[in-house]
Each structure stands twice: as C-alpha cells, then as structure tokens.
Write a protein that holds these residues in place. Sequence first.
Motif: not given
Length: 280
Positions: A36-42, A49-53, A98-99, A227-234
């Motif tokens: 397994l390789a993921v193109e975005n692990d951080t 973001g756009e999730g995990v590929d 993608n998830i 909480i919804d914010a510009t950079e995401g949700t927490v």
Amino acid sequence: MRNITRGALALVGAGALSLGVLAAPASADLGDPISLAVENDTFTAGSWGEGVDFVVTDVPEEVDEITLTIGSAGRNGAGPVADPIQADEQTDGSYTGNITPPREVAPVAPDADGFPEYTATASYSYEDAEGEAQFVSDSVELTIEEGLSVSGPENATVGELAEGIDLEFAGFQPDESIDGDIEFFNPETGEYDTIGDFAATLGPDGSGEGTLTIINASPGNAFRVSIDATEGTVNYYVTATEDDGTIPTDPAPSDPQAGDEDDEDSPAAPTRPERVDTGA
C-alpha cells in the motif's frame, strides 16, 4: 574471425533472453503480502483536505476485491473514521481509491502520549486449503500536524457543566469568526443531537478562550462541540460524571419519555447551553 563474431552474437542473444526472464513480473500468490502506498499521508489538524489516495500493488490475480479503510486509535479503543470502500482495479493490476472522512471526524493532532493515531489500511480475505478464512493487509501511518484545536477537560461533573467549563481555541485565522454546534450523544440512535449553537470572533493571533455551559446534564451524558472554520472543522468532546468523577457504566436515560415510566425518577433532558463565549 567469423567464429568469434558468431560467438559474440550468440552471447548477446543469451544475454537478452536472460534479461527478458528477469524483467518478467512475478505473479503474487494468495497469502502473499500486498503493498500500500498513499500519495498524501500528512494532514493538518481540523481538515482532511482532499482525503487519502490509496494505491495498492502486488495483488494476486485471484483477488477481485480490495477493501480500503482509515482508522484511529486512542487510549480507550480504536475504530474507523469513515465507511470502508472497495478499491477500483486498474489496467496494470493495481487498485486505487480515495477516502475523505466527514467533517465530524476531522483529524486531531496527537497529544503528548502520541494519541490519537491514524492509519490507512488496504486488505483482502480468502479461504486457504483447509477452508479457513485468512486476512492479508498493509497499512500506512498518517501524520497529523498541529492546526486547529479546542481544548478543555475530557470529563466534568454535572455541577461543573452547569457552572461552565473553560475552553481554549488555537490555530485559527487572525480575528476569525467561527460558528458551530453543541451536540448531545443520543445512545438510542447512536447519533449526536444538536442542543445549541454559537458564533464568536477570535483574537488577532487566532486564539481565544470560552466557557461552555450545559444545564440539566446527567452523569454519563456525552457532548460534542463541533466548530467550522476557514481551515476546516475541529471537535471537542466532554463526558458528564458523578460528583466523585466516576462515569456510570449504565447511564440513566436523558429523555424522560424514553426512560422509566415514573417521570419523577428520570433525569431532565439536557437543554440548550446558556452560553458559549470566546472571551476574545
């Protein structure tokens, strides 16, 4: 001279044949490890973001279904942060997918003990020669960097919630206006019900302090501030406890209509919080 030339040609031909054999892809057998390789692990806390590929290789030809999951593990257990999906097979034999987990389970940066941990996993199952089910998987650990955060006590007594508990906001945009919901976990439906909402403006450094007040809570009730914010949700979670700090193993029902027939013995349902301020 002709013999040497023919020998050289024969040697080149043998070399080419040997290289051809080495270059042929090996066929994986059932039970062999997959890769397994993921193109975005951080990711940054608060946003997937756009999730995990996912890209899965070394899959045996007999396998026609690869399951992809993202899970989290904390001190008290582990579980998925999104519904598993089936990967799509590509013409080269690899599997991809993608998830993107929902905002309600936005990633959280690890604490001093390294929790929570997030892992992307690809897997398949098969029956061996004895008819026993076997499971093959490969995983990649995901890194969550500091970002949005709302911190406060993990547990609070019913009295402390009624008086108000302090929350700290950090990692937001300067002077950002945020909004969100205060929610109560309904054990009968397994979902969160909204009991309040709020809006606030943070300070020039993107931080602030607030007070969360919930009246008529019962020991064992679980609450979430989303909480919804510009950079995401927490999200922030807190559980109501007894006065001695213990959490009942069988919490009393919070809805009198759904509990005992004797309403006098049933706790009052949680109501809309009196206030949620940032103090910014």
